[in-house]
Write a protein that holds these residues in place. Structure first.
Motif, PDB file in Angstrom:
ATOM      1  N   ARG A  43       0.828  -1.198   0.000  1.00  0.00           N
ATOM      2  CA  ARG A  43       0.000   0.000   0.000  1.00  0.00           C
ATOM      3  C   ARG A  43       0.873   1.263   0.000  1.00  0.00           C
ATOM      4  N   ALA A  44       1.967   1.235   0.757  1.00  0.00           N
ATOM      5  CA  ALA A  44       2.854   2.413   0.797  1.00  0.00           C
ATOM      6  C   ALA A  44       3.488   2.650  -0.565  1.00  0.00           C
ATOM      7  N   ARG A  45       3.903   1.568  -1.235  1.00  0.00           N
ATOM      8  CA  ARG A  45       4.503   1.725  -2.564  1.00  0.00           C
ATOM      9  C   ARG A  45       3.482   2.255  -3.547  1.00  0.00           C
ATOM     10  N   LEU A  46       2.259   1.690  -3.442  1.00  0.00           N
ATOM     11  CA  LEU A  46       1.219   2.199  -4.344  1.00  0.00           C
ATOM     12  C   LEU A  46       0.906   3.662  -4.078  1.00  0.00           C
ATOM     13  N   HIS A  47       0.889   4.074  -2.788  1.00  0.00           N
ATOM     14  CA  HIS A  47       0.623   5.473  -2.450  1.00  0.00           C
ATOM     15  C   HIS A  47       1.741   6.374  -2.964  1.00  0.00           C
ATOM     16  N   ALA A  48       2.983   5.912  -2.855  1.00  0.00           N
ATOM     17  CA  ALA A  48       4.102   6.726  -3.323  1.00  0.00           C
ATOM     18  C   ALA A  48       4.079   6.889  -4.822  1.00  0.00           C
ATOM     19  N   LEU A  49       3.649   5.863  -5.520  1.00  0.00           N
ATOM     20  CA  LEU A  49       3.642   5.920  -6.980  1.00  0.00           C
ATOM     21  C   LEU A  49       2.333   6.438  -7.532  1.00  0.00           C
ATOM     22  N   SER A  50       1.363   6.739  -6.704  1.00  0.00           N
ATOM     23  CA  SER A  50       0.059   7.156  -7.193  1.00  0.00           C
ATOM     24  C   SER A  50       0.118   8.569  -7.774  1.00  0.00           C
ATOM     25  N   PRO A  51      -0.525   8.883  -8.911  1.00  0.00           N
ATOM     26  CA  PRO A  51      -0.590  10.255  -9.473  1.00  0.00           C
ATOM     27  C   PRO A  51      -1.255  11.229  -8.503  1.00  0.00           C
ATOM     28  N   ALA A  52      -2.174  10.733  -7.686  1.00  0.00           N
ATOM     29  CA  ALA A  52      -2.839  11.637  -6.733  1.00  0.00           C
ATOM     30  C   ALA A  52      -1.844  12.207  -5.752  1.00  0.00           C
ATOM     31  N   THR A  53      -0.870  11.422  -5.348  1.00  0.00           N
ATOM     32  CA  THR A  53       0.164  11.924  -4.442  1.00  0.00           C
ATOM     33  C   THR A  53       0.970  13.022  -5.115  1.00  0.00           C
ATOM     34  N   THR A  54       1.304  12.828  -6.382  1.00  0.00           N
ATOM     35  CA  THR A  54       2.035  13.846  -7.136  1.00  0.00           C
ATOM     36  C   THR A  54       1.212  15.121  -7.241  1.00  0.00           C
ATOM     37  N   LEU A  55      -0.067  14.996  -7.524  1.00  0.00           N
ATOM     38  CA  LEU A  55      -0.922  16.158  -7.641  1.00  0.00           C
ATOM     39  C   LEU A  55      -1.033  16.885  -6.305  1.00  0.00           C
ATOM     40  N   ALA A  56      -1.012  16.112  -5.188  1.00  0.00           N
ATOM     41  CA  ALA A  56      -1.108  16.736  -3.873  1.00  0.00           C
ATOM     42  C   ALA A  56       0.092  17.601  -3.573  1.00  0.00           C
ATOM     43  N   ARG A  57       1.199  17.331  -4.233  1.00  0.00           N
ATOM     44  CA  ARG A  57       2.388  18.153  -3.995  1.00  0.00           C
ATOM     45  C   ARG A  57       2.372  19.417  -4.823  1.00  0.00           C
ATOM     46  N   GLY A  58       1.281  19.737  -5.586  1.00  0.00           N
ATOM     47  CA  GLY A  58       1.142  20.990  -6.318  1.00  0.00           C
ATOM     48  C   GLY A  58       1.212  20.835  -7.808  1.00  0.00           C
ATOM     49  N   TYR A  59       1.313  19.720  -8.281  1.00  0.00           N
ATOM     50  CA  TYR A  59       1.341  19.501  -9.733  1.00  0.00           C
ATOM     51  C   TYR A  59      -0.062  19.378 -10.268  1.00  0.00           C
ATOM     52  N   ALA A  60      -0.196  19.542 -11.633  1.00  0.00           N
ATOM     53  CA  ALA A  60      -1.496  19.436 -12.297  1.00  0.00           C
ATOM     54  C   ALA A  60      -1.307  18.635 -13.570  1.00  0.00           C
ATOM     55  N   ILE A  61      -2.388  18.143 -14.076  1.00  0.00           N
ATOM     56  CA  ILE A  61      -2.383  17.348 -15.302  1.00  0.00           C
ATOM     57  C   ILE A  61      -3.317  18.017 -16.276  1.00  0.00           C
ATOM     58  N   VAL A  62      -2.827  18.281 -17.489  1.00  0.00           N
ATOM     59  CA  VAL A  62      -3.614  18.921 -18.542  1.00  0.00           C
ATOM     60  C   VAL A  62      -4.103  17.801 -19.460  1.00  0.00           C
ATOM     61  N   GLN A  63      -5.424  17.806 -19.711  1.00  0.00           N
ATOM     62  CA  GLN A  63      -6.039  16.761 -20.515  1.00  0.00           C
ATOM     63  C   GLN A  63      -6.928  17.373 -21.560  1.00  0.00           C
ATOM     64  N   ARG A  64      -7.034  16.703 -22.687  1.00  0.00           N
ATOM     65  CA  ARG A  64      -7.985  17.105 -23.692  1.00  0.00           C
ATOM     66  C   ARG A  64      -9.376  16.655 -23.271  1.00  0.00           C
ATOM     67  N   ALA A  65     -10.307  17.005 -24.156  1.00  0.00           N
ATOM     68  CA  ALA A  65     -11.687  16.633 -23.861  1.00  0.00           C
ATOM     69  C   ALA A  65     -11.871  15.123 -23.884  1.00  0.00           C
ATOM     70  N   ASP A  66     -11.070  14.438 -24.705  1.00  0.00           N
ATOM     71  CA  ASP A  66     -11.196  12.977 -24.768  1.00  0.00           C
ATOM     72  C   ASP A  66     -10.412  12.275 -23.674  1.00  0.00           C
ATOM     73  N   GLY A  67      -9.753  12.994 -22.748  1.00  0.00           N
ATOM     74  CA  GLY A  67      -9.043  12.430 -21.624  1.00  0.00           C
ATOM     75  C   GLY A  67      -7.578  12.181 -21.880  1.00  0.00           C
ATOM     76  N   THR A  68      -7.060  12.467 -23.064  1.00  0.00           N
ATOM     77  CA  THR A  68      -5.641  12.254 -23.326  1.00  0.00           C
ATOM     78  C   THR A  68      -4.851  13.361 -22.668  1.00  0.00           C
ATOM     79  N   VAL A  69      -3.671  13.050 -22.178  1.00  0.00           N
ATOM     80  CA  VAL A  69      -2.828  13.990 -21.460  1.00  0.00           C
ATOM     81  C   VAL A  69      -2.037  14.806 -22.467  1.00  0.00           C
ATOM     82  N   VAL A  70      -1.986  16.139 -22.187  1.00  0.00           N
ATOM     83  CA  VAL A  70      -1.198  17.050 -23.029  1.00  0.00           C
ATOM     84  C   VAL A  70       0.194  17.089 -22.447  1.00  0.00           C
ATOM     85  N   ARG A  71       1.164  16.715 -23.278  1.00  0.00           N
ATOM     86  CA  ARG A  71       2.531  16.624 -22.809  1.00  0.00           C
ATOM     87  C   ARG A  71       3.392  17.804 -23.283  1.00  0.00           C
TER      88      ARG A  71
END
Length: 419
Positions: A346-374
């Protein structure tokens, strides 16, 4: 050529008897062998009845007494003789006879040769074959005994048999055991005893004798009668040197009448001794078997499972409790180890989870179809994008693309509202 006659023209008796006498006279002189059944001397004449030892036929022989006395010793009734005779027919009475010119004793060597020839003939017919011989009954209820009148052979058989087994019963037939009447009387007694169902074995006994005395027991008619009997026959002639043919055809040969009694009737004393020995042996065998079974039973009873069943139950209960406790400990250890592994995962999954990254101030940009803008170059101007944060997001529209002054990379400039 036959004599001519008819009911209308019959032949007189004198003519017929004369013709018969003529036919018989043409036989000439002949040698005839037989056994003297009867011999009567009347003055200077002797009248003999000559019997065939095999077939039940006889002929009258007439001779002068000087013809008999010419032999030493003179022939007597029962003697085997060879007669040189001329056939004679007495027309007055119509009787046939032989007029003896010479009478000779049959020599011992010739008798033995004829007996040997008869023995070979009967043996070739299978009358002496061992497979024909039947076993004697173990305990005969009734024994048939053929013996001479008031003979020692009869006393030997009866006394020895009753001494061995007092309950045995006898059917005794006293007959002539030598002479011209022996064969007929023995055969008649044998047939009589063989026809009785209560007779289990037949003993023919005689206390030995000379070869001439024992000739009836080598007679072919007697031998064939014994072979045809349905009841087992014991021969007890008691003549070791030259065994008569009866010994070969009988089912059992005894050397003497006493021996016949021993072989025919079991000894009650011996049988009781055998029973006692068998009973003792049975007791020993049974006692040994009971002793072995008792030892086995004692061994089985001394085992813990049978000696103290409660102790065995307690021991097995302790084993069950120990195994149950060991199972509980093993299960607890396994659960603790599994819980620990689950926490690490569970700890490894929490460390690798995108939600944890987002909690540190990051954001994810997505198109309308859900694809990530890189990259800022990927969206088009005026395209609506979604900016995703840890707990919420924004919908923005691309207005312009800017270049990062430090890296030279393009960045999109957008406006929009909060979701």
């Amino acid at each position: 050529m036959g004599m001519e006659s008819s009911p209308e023209a019959p032949q007189p008796v004198r003519v017929v008897l004369n013709a018969v006498g003529g036919w018989i006279g043409r036989l000439g002189r002949i040698w005839v062998e037989g056994q003297i059944a009867e011999l009567n001397r009347r003055g200077r004449m002797a009248y003999i009845t000559l019997r065939d030892p095999v077939a039940n036929v006889s002929v009258r022989v007439v001779c002068q007494t000087s013809v008999l006395d010419a032999q030493q010793p003179p022939p007597e009734a029962g003697a085997r003789v060879v007669v040189h005779a001329k056939p004679d027919f007495y027309e007055v009475r119509g009787t046939f006879s032989l007029r003896a010119l010479e009478i000779r004793h049959v020599g011992l060597g010739e008798l033995l040769a004829r007996l040997e020839q008869l023995r070979r003939t009967l043996q070739a017919e299978g009358l002496f074959a061992p497979e024909r011989k039947r076993p004697l009954p173990f305990l005969p209820g009734t024994v048939g005994l053929i013996c001479g009148r008031d003979s020692a052979a009869e006393r030997d058989v009866l006394e020895n048999s009753r001494r061995r087994w007092p309950a045995v019963r006898f059917e005794v037939r006293q007959v002539a055991v030598q002479g011209d009447r022996a064969v007929r009387e023995v055969v008649d007694a044998l047939k009589d005893l063989d026809s009785r169902p209560e007779v289990d074995v037949i003993v023919i006994a005689r206390g030995g004798g000379s070869l001439e005395d024992l000739l009836p027991f080598s007679d072919e008619a007697m031998v064939r009668a014994v072979a045809a009997a349905r009841t087992p026959v014991v021969s007890a002639i008691g003549h070791e040197q030259d065994a008569p043919l009866l010994d070969h055809v009988a089912d059992l040969r005894a050397s003497t009448p006493t021996d016949a009694a021993k072989k025919t009737v079991p000894d009650v004393g011996e049988q009781l001794e055998i029973i006692r020995q068998l009973r003792d042996r049975g007791r020993r065998v049974l006692a040994g078997a009971l002793e072995r079974e008792g030892a086995w039973l004692a061994s089985m009873r001394s085992r813990p499972a049978l000696a103290d069943p409660v102790r065995e139950i307690d021991r097995l209960t302790e084993q069950v409790l120990d195994l149950r406790e060991r199972s509980r400990r093993n299960l607890a250890v396994s659960l603790d180890r599994a819980a620990e592994n689950l926490g690490h995962t569970r700890a490894r999954l929490h460390a690798l989870s995108p939600a944890t990254t987002l909690a540190r101030g990051y954001a994810i940009v997505q198109r309308a179809d859900g694809t990530v803008v890189r990259s800022a170059a990927e969206p088009d101007l005026g395209e609506t994008l979604r900016v995703r944060f840890a707990e919420d997001g924004l919908a923005v529209t691309v207005d312009a693309v800017e270049t990062d002054p430090e890296t030279g990379d393009e960045t999109a400039d957008s406006t929009g509202g909060e979701e």
